[in-house]
Design a protein around this motif. Structure first.
Motif, short mmCIF file in Angstrom:
data_model
loop_
_atom_site.label_atom_id
_atom_site.label_comp_id
_atom_site.label_asym_id
_atom_site.label_seq_id
_atom_site.Cartn_x
_atom_site.Cartn_y
_atom_site.Cartn_z
N SER A 36 4.61 10.17 0.91
CA SER A 36 5.81 9.52 1.45
C SER A 36 5.69 9.35 2.96
CB SER A 36 7.06 10.32 1.10
OG SER A 36 6.96 11.63 1.59
N ALA B 181 3.85 1.55 -1.23
CA ALA B 181 4.43 1.70 -2.58
C ALA B 181 3.40 2.26 -3.55
CB ALA B 181 4.95 0.34 -3.06
N PHE B 182 2.15 1.81 -3.43
CA PHE B 182 1.09 2.33 -4.29
C PHE B 182 0.91 3.83 -4.09
CE2 PHE B 182 -3.32 3.65 -4.69
CZ PHE B 182 -3.59 3.32 -6.01
N TYR B 183 0.78 4.26 -2.83
CA TYR B 183 0.54 5.67 -2.56
C TYR B 183 1.78 6.54 -2.82
CZ TYR B 183 -4.07 4.52 -0.94
OH TYR B 183 -5.37 4.08 -0.89
N ALA B 184 2.98 5.92 -2.79
CA ALA B 184 4.20 6.65 -3.15
C ALA B 184 4.15 7.06 -4.62
CB ALA B 184 5.43 5.80 -2.88
N ARG B 185 3.54 6.23 -5.46
CA ARG B 185 3.42 6.55 -6.89
C ARG B 185 2.51 7.75 -7.12
NH1 ARG B 185 3.82 0.96 -6.74
NH2 ARG B 185 5.57 0.17 -7.95
N ILE B 186 1.67 8.06 -6.13
CA ILE B 186 0.77 9.21 -6.23
C ILE B 186 1.42 10.46 -5.63
CG2 ILE B 186 -1.50 10.08 -5.49
CD1 ILE B 186 -2.42 7.14 -5.43
N GLY B 187 2.50 10.27 -4.87
CA GLY B 187 3.20 11.42 -4.31
C GLY B 187 3.22 11.50 -2.80
N CYS C 192 0.83 -1.21 0.00
CA CYS C 192 0.00 0.00 0.00
C CYS C 192 0.86 1.25 0.00
CB CYS C 192 -0.93 0.01 1.21
SG CYS C 192 -2.38 -1.01 0.98
#
Length: 117
Positions: free
Chosen positions: A28, A20-26, A18
């Motif tokens: 951290s 890693a998924f939200y890291a792709r959205i910006g 999860c």
């Protein structure tokens, strides 16, 4: 009573995936306690952008649906108690520096009301 922030809490069995998924959205990681990871972003507004991923709640009976930080936890507790709200977890000080309690809203959501000490 003033609200400082509102943070949605998402229950997850796989916080790494999860995150890693939200890291792709910006988003951290800003806080990691093992059972909770709080992600932040740069929203550019006056309010912080935050999302928490939780596998469990370390001392609470359930994973709350959202957390609301207020400036006076005890005043909110008394207000909701007097109004007959369903209190699920008594007001208490936690070892990670917050004072909090859980309450159920009229639609059944569990709300973690907290303040930093």
């Amino acid at each position: 009573m003033n609200v400082r922030r509102v943070v949605p809490n998402l229950r997850t069995e796989d916080p790494e995936a999860c995150g890693a998924f939200y890291a792709r959205i910006g988003l951290s990681p800003a806080m990691e306690l093992g059972w909770i990871t709080t992600l932040t972003g740069t929203g550019g507004g006056a309010s912080p952008v935050q999302l928490s991923l939780m596998t469990e709640d370390l001392t609470g009976p359930v994973v709350p649906d959202l957390s609301i930080e207020v400036d006076d936890v005890d005043a909110v507790y008394e207000e909701l108690r007097a109004a007959g709200a369903e209190l699920l977890f008594p007001v208490r000080d936690e070892e990670w520096g917050v004072r909090r309690f859980f309450v159920r809203d009229p639609d059944g959501r569990v709300v973690n009301i907290l303040g930093h000490r």
